[in-house]
Design an enzyme around this catalytic site. Structure first.
Site, short mmCIF file in Angstrom:
data_model
loop_
_atom_site.label_atom_id
_atom_site.label_comp_id
_atom_site.label_asym_id
_atom_site.label_seq_id
_atom_site.Cartn_x
_atom_site.Cartn_y
_atom_site.Cartn_z
N CYS A 61 32.52 37.26 46.06
CA CYS A 61 33.66 38.15 45.88
C CYS A 61 34.97 37.54 46.38
CB CYS A 61 33.41 39.47 46.60
SG CYS A 61 33.05 39.25 48.34
N CYS B 250 29.07 48.07 41.53
CA CYS B 250 28.79 46.64 41.29
C CYS B 250 27.48 46.17 41.92
CB CYS B 250 29.94 45.80 41.81
SG CYS B 250 31.52 46.20 41.04
N CYS C 282 29.77 47.15 46.76
CA CYS C 282 30.33 48.39 46.22
C CYS C 282 29.34 49.06 45.27
CB CYS C 282 31.62 48.08 45.46
SG CYS C 282 32.94 47.47 46.51
N CYS D 5 39.92 42.90 41.19
CA CYS D 5 39.54 44.07 41.99
C CYS D 5 39.03 43.63 43.37
CB CYS D 5 38.48 44.88 41.24
SG CYS D 5 38.04 46.41 42.06
N CYS D 6 38.16 42.60 43.39
CA CYS D 6 37.64 42.10 44.68
C CYS D 6 38.79 41.56 45.54
CB CYS D 6 36.62 40.99 44.46
SG CYS D 6 34.98 41.55 43.95
S1 SF4 Z 1 32.55 44.68 44.27
FE1 SF4 Z 1 33.28 45.76 42.40
S2 SF4 Z 1 34.34 47.64 43.08
FE2 SF4 Z 1 34.03 46.31 44.87
S3 SF4 Z 1 35.93 45.22 45.06
FE3 SF4 Z 1 34.59 43.88 43.83
S4 SF4 Z 1 34.91 44.44 41.67
FE4 SF4 Z 1 35.87 46.03 42.97
#
Ligand code: SF4
Length: 241
Positions: free
Chosen positions: A230, A205, A202, A119-120
Site C-alpha cells: 500500500c 480491499c 481496509c 486512495c492508499c
Molecule cells: S486499502 Fe483500499 S480503502 Fe484502504 S486506503 Fe488502500 S485503496 Fe483505500
C-alpha cells in the site's frame, strides 16, 4: 553516524538478543523517539503485548483509514481496555478524502491500480508521515515469510523514503509461532482471523484467503502483479539494508 550506518550497527550490535532486550536498548538510546504502528492483526498484537506488558516507553499509533472493519475497531477497543493504554489514531486529511469521493466516488480503487494507489496514498501514506515525524525508530509487525517482497528484509532496515530506522522484531517468526504466542498469552485478536482472514487491511480491499493461497492473496485480490503493497513499506520491500 548516518542512517545506513546506524542500521548496520544495530543489526550487528543487537544480534542474538531477545526482543525485550532490543526494545530496552532502543528506548534507552532513543528516548521518546520510538514508535510502533499497529493495524491490530495477529503480528501487531504480539508486539503490542510485549510493549505494553513490559511497560516499554514506546508510542503506539494506528492509521484509521476510515474504511476499517468493525471487527478491527472492536479489537482496537479491547486492546486499550486490556492494557489500560492509549493507542493514538491518525486520520487522513479531510479535504483530500472529500475531494477524492467527490471526484471519483467511494469505490474508485476497484477501477485501476492508479486509483487504488491514490486512495492508499491519501488514507495511509500521508497520515504515516505525520506519525513518523520526529521519531527515529519505527517498529513494524512485518515478517519475511509474508510475501516474496518481504523475503529479503532485515531485522533493522534504513527506510530511505521516510528517513527512519525500521525495526522488524518478528522478521523470522512463522505465522504458527505468532498464533501460538497470541493463544498462550491470551492476547486480544481480530476475530476475522477465525474466518480465514490473515493480512487484514481496509474492509473493501480485504477478503479471506482460500486453502493454498499465499498470505497477501486476500489484499487487493482483484490485482495481478501489483506487489500487494500500500506504500507504507515500499522502501523496505524494494531495497533492504
Ligand atoms: S486499502 Fe483500499 S480503502 Fe484502504 S486506503 Fe488502500 S485503496 Fe483505500
Amino acid at each position: 553516524m548516518n542512517g545506513q550506518k546506524t542500521t548496520a550497527f544495530l543489526n550487528d550490535e543487537l544480534n542474538g538478543r531477545s526482543i525485550e532486550e532490543k526494545l530496552n536498548y532502543l528506548t534507552q538510546n532513543y528516548p521518546d523517539k520510538v514508535i510502533f504502528t499497529t493495524s491490530f492483526g495477529y503480528e501487531d498484537q504480539v508486539i503490542t503485548d510485549i510493549i505494553f506488558g513490559n511497560d516499554f516507553s514506546v508510542k503506539v499509533a494506528t492509521l484509521d483509514t476510515g474504511r476499517m472493519f468493525e471487527e478491527t475497531y472492536k479489537v482496537y477497543r479491547s486492546t486499550q481496555e486490556r492494557y489500560g493504554k492509549t493507542i493514538k489514531a491518525y486520520f487522513p486529511p479531510a479535504e483530500k478524502v472529500e475531494k477524492l469521493l467527490q471526484e471519483k466516488g467511494p469505490f474508485s480503487f476497484y477501477e485501476s491500480l492508479e486509483n487504488r494507489k491514490e486512495c492508499c496514498f491519501i488514507r495511509k501514506v500521508i497520515p504515516l508521515k505525520r506519525v513518523l515525524k520526529g521519531n527515529e525508530i519505527w517498529i513494524t509487525g512485518l515478517r519475511a515469510s509474508q510475501s516474496d517482497n518481504r523475503s529479503e528484509m532485515k531485522e533493522f532496515e534504513w527506510d530511505e523514503g521516510n528517513e527512519i530506522i525500521k525495526y522488524n522484531p518478528l522478521r523470522n517468526w512463522s505465522l504458527e509461532e505468532v498464533k501460538d504466542y497470541v493463544k498462550k498469552h491470551n492476547v486480544p485478536y481480530n476475530v476475522l482471523h477465525d474466518k480465514g482472514f490473515v493480512s487484514i487491511g481496509c474492509e473493501p480491499c480485504t477478503r479471506a484467503i482460500r486453502p493454498g493461497e499465499n498470505f497477501r492473496a486476500g489484499r487487493w485480490w482483484w490485482e495481478q502483479n501489483s506487489g500487494k503493497e500500500c506504500g507504507l513499506h515500499e522502501s523496505a520491500t524494494k531495497n533492504s539494508n
